[in-house]
Scaffold this active site. Structure first.
Site, PDB file in Angstrom:
ATOM      1  N   LYS A 267      -3.297  11.830  -3.321  1.00 20.03           N
ATOM      2  CA  LYS A 267      -2.614  12.631  -1.468  1.00 20.03           C
ATOM      3  C   LYS A 267      -1.535  13.036  -2.664  1.00 20.03           C
ATOM      4  CE  LYS A 267      -4.508   9.433   0.907  1.00 20.03           C
ATOM      5  NZ  LYS A 267      -5.531   9.650   2.121  1.00 20.03           N
TER       6      LYS A 267
ATOM      7  N   CYS B 186      -8.831   6.442  10.059  1.00 22.07           N
ATOM      8  CA  CYS B 186      -9.026   4.617   9.343  1.00 22.07           C
ATOM      9  C   CYS B 186      -7.852   3.556   9.672  1.00 22.07           C
ATOM     10  CB  CYS B 186      -8.930   4.448   7.512  1.00 22.07           C
ATOM     11  SG  CYS B 186     -10.583   5.719   6.700  1.00 22.07           S
TER      12      CYS B 186
ATOM     13  N   ASP C 250       1.101  -1.174   0.367  1.00 23.94           N
ATOM     14  CA  ASP C 250      -0.002  -0.479   0.258  1.00 23.94           C
ATOM     15  C   ASP C 250       0.696   0.912  -0.134  1.00 23.94           C
ATOM     16  OD1 ASP C 250      -1.894   1.584   1.433  1.00 23.94           O
ATOM     17  OD2 ASP C 250      -2.611   1.522   2.176  1.00 23.94           O
TER      18      ASP C 250
ATOM     19  N   GLN D  33       0.999   6.435   1.286  1.00 23.79           N
ATOM     20  CA  GLN D  33       1.411   7.822   1.961  1.00 23.79           C
ATOM     21  C   GLN D  33       3.230   7.760   1.476  1.00 23.79           C
ATOM     22  OE1 GLN D  33       0.269  10.179   3.608  1.00 23.79           O
ATOM     23  NE2 GLN D  33      -2.158   8.719   3.821  1.00 23.79           N
TER      24      GLN D  33
HETATM   25  N1  PMP Z   1      -3.805   3.113   2.429  1.00 14.26           N
HETATM   26  C1  PMP Z   1      -2.854   4.422   3.374  1.00 14.26           C
HETATM   27  C2  PMP Z   1      -2.361   4.244   4.219  1.00 14.26           C
HETATM   28  C3  PMP Z   1      -3.806   5.761   3.326  1.00 14.26           C
HETATM   29  O1  PMP Z   1      -3.363   6.843   4.305  1.00 14.26           O
HETATM   30  C4  PMP Z   1      -5.001   5.576   2.910  1.00 14.26           C
HETATM   31  C5  PMP Z   1      -5.967   6.788   2.619  1.00 14.26           C
HETATM   32  N2  PMP Z   1      -6.291   7.886   3.679  1.00 14.26           N
HETATM   33  C6  PMP Z   1      -5.731   4.589   1.684  1.00 14.26           C
HETATM   34  C7  PMP Z   1      -4.454   3.353   1.574  1.00 14.26           C
HETATM   35  C8  PMP Z   1      -6.860   4.682   1.117  1.00 14.26           C
HETATM   36  O2  PMP Z   1      -6.713   5.879   0.398  1.00 14.26           O
HETATM   37  P1  PMP Z   1      -8.056   6.210  -0.648  1.00 14.26           P
HETATM   38  O3  PMP Z   1      -9.297   6.513   0.527  1.00 14.26           O
HETATM   39  O4  PMP Z   1      -7.261   7.045  -1.269  1.00 14.26           O
HETATM   40  O5  PMP Z   1      -7.942   5.121  -1.862  1.00 14.26           O
END
Ligand code: PMP
Length: 418
Positions: free
Chosen positions: A240, A376, A214, A217
């Protein structure tokens, strides 16, 4: 407590030319919120967009507003060329071996769901294990949980330390003969602390264990070369990385993508269709059913161009990052969380004198935008023994004045609440 004059000193000289160049490119910075100049400290949730990205998106709708792949008229051809050009641009930007390894998605979340739905069933057998870490965003937990329930797999969690940066063994010690897949974050959105991704992936590849990183970041704070990194899959969201919302990338090693079943089905992802059966296009089209976010892909490529043109500023100023970290660590009545120093622009904290939600609300009244909540990452919050934290996060446009404004605002909120 660090003195304000000191704050400016370290970052000032190094940073001022960069800020003079970069800040005017971000029109959203040029506004007042509740009568105060905006201090935007929520870039890890979504970054502000440079004019170049906004213009690229607008130009698609203003001039090249055709649907892709399906017509011979000029607008459609132009849109197709720009969309596929965006794919090639992004493939180069992340070090993919070929453009076909870049699948456009709605974002990281969709990329992870796609891999959980289309790849995992092809390698997993009942009783196998999927390994995650305790630092994952819900987007990198729930799709695996759902897939594990469907496929009869066990979800295992590598508990990472919360008082020091993780080492590869913190993850690898949880890999067993039954581990068929490992998904982990490159950089925690809660702590701003990274995992040694390459070292972990080398060991996983040597054991033949498939993987997803993932990079939501990570792609913002590190320069990414997916081929050298060695993951089977790497996902991120455009918004992001100074690009549009609603667009993201799933990088997949070509041979992996080529062996995968479609995720969604419909137009633009088929070779032939009859009422009896259909055959599917090769990647990446196989995974891009329906009309995609054409302008979003083009806007994201513009973000890559923008960041390349400002290569020196692509990564955050280290001096500014250090100044924020030092100042927050020294601030009375503020407790930074997680392994420190992290040396990235993400700073989670709590203030024992007030509720996080109240503090964030009062900061907004001072024009200061910070994040509050569980980010989250409810399992990690539970481990930290909190339900929510505040979080300050920086972007390439962040300035020493953001730090002084933040501290002034926080102190005045404290006076009001404490
Ligand atoms: N993984 C990480 C580490 C995140 O910071 C985020 C967004 N906060 C996501 C996944 C999910 O990204 P998105 O909501 O843009 O799909």
């Amino acid at each position: 407590m660090m003195q304000r004059a000191e704050l400016g000193k370290r970052t000032g000289a190094l940073h001022s030319r960069h800020l003079r160049d970069v800040r005017p490119d971000f029109p959203a910075l040029n506004q007042q919120v509740h009568g105060k100049p905006l201090t935007y400290l929520d870039s890890a949730a979504t970054s502000l967009k440079p004019r170049a990205v906004i213009d690229a998106v607008a130009s698609v709708y203003a001039a090249d507003c055709g649907n892709i792949h399906r017509a011979v008229h000029t607008l459609s051809e132009r849109a197709t060329e720009r969309y596929e050009g965006a794919r090639a641009r992004i493939a180069r930007g992340i070090g993919a071996a070929r453009p076909e390894e870049v699948v456009f998605t709605r974002g990281a979340t969709e990329g992870i769901n796609l891999v959980a739905a289309s790849f995992l069933p092809s390698i997993a057998k009942p009783g196998d294990e999927v390994l995650l870490t305790s630092w994952e965003h819900h987007a990198n937990i729930v799709p695996w949980q759902q897939a594990a329930a469907r496929l009869g797999l066990h979800l295992r969690v590598a508990r990472l330390p919360i008082d020091r940066a993780p080492v590869a063994e913190d993850v690898l010690s949880h890999v067993t003969d039954k581990t068929c897949f490992v998904a982990f974050t490159e950089l925690s959105n809660v702590f701003g602390v990274g995992l040694p991704a390459q070292e972990i992936l080398q060991a996983l590849n040597a054991r033949g264990v498939a993987s997803l990183v993932d990079g939501c970041q990570g792609v913002v704070h590190r320069s990414v070369d997916v081929s050298a990194l060695g993951a089977d899959f790497y996902v991120f969201s455009g918004h992001k990385l100074y690009g549009p919302t609603g667009i993201g990338v799933l990088y997949g090693r070509y041979e992996r993508l080529a062996a995968m079943a479609p995720y969604q089905t419909g137009g633009d992802m088929i070779e032939t269709v009859s009422f009896e059966a259909s055959t599917f296009a090769p990647p990446p089209s196989r995974f891009e059913a329906g009309t995609p976010h054409i302008a979003g892909a083009i806007g994201l490529a513009a973000a890559f161009d923008y960041l390349e043109a400002h290569a020196a500023e692509h990564t955050l100023s280290e001096a500014l990052t250090r100044d924020f970290e030092d100042a927050l660590a020294a601030e009375e009545g503020l407790a930074l969380l997680g392994p420190r120093p992290a040396h990235t622009g993400i700073f989670p904290f709590v203030c024992p004198w007030g509720h996080a939600l109240d503090i964030a609300t009062f900061l907004d009244l001072e024009g200061v935008a910070v994040r509050v909540g569980h980010h989250c990452a409810q399992p990690l919050m539970a481990e930290l023994g909190v339900t929510s934290t505040l979080r300050v996060s920086l972007g390439i446009y962040s300035a020493p004045s953001d730090l002084s404004r933040f501290l002034t605002a926080l102190r005045s909120v404290r006076q009001r609440l404490a």
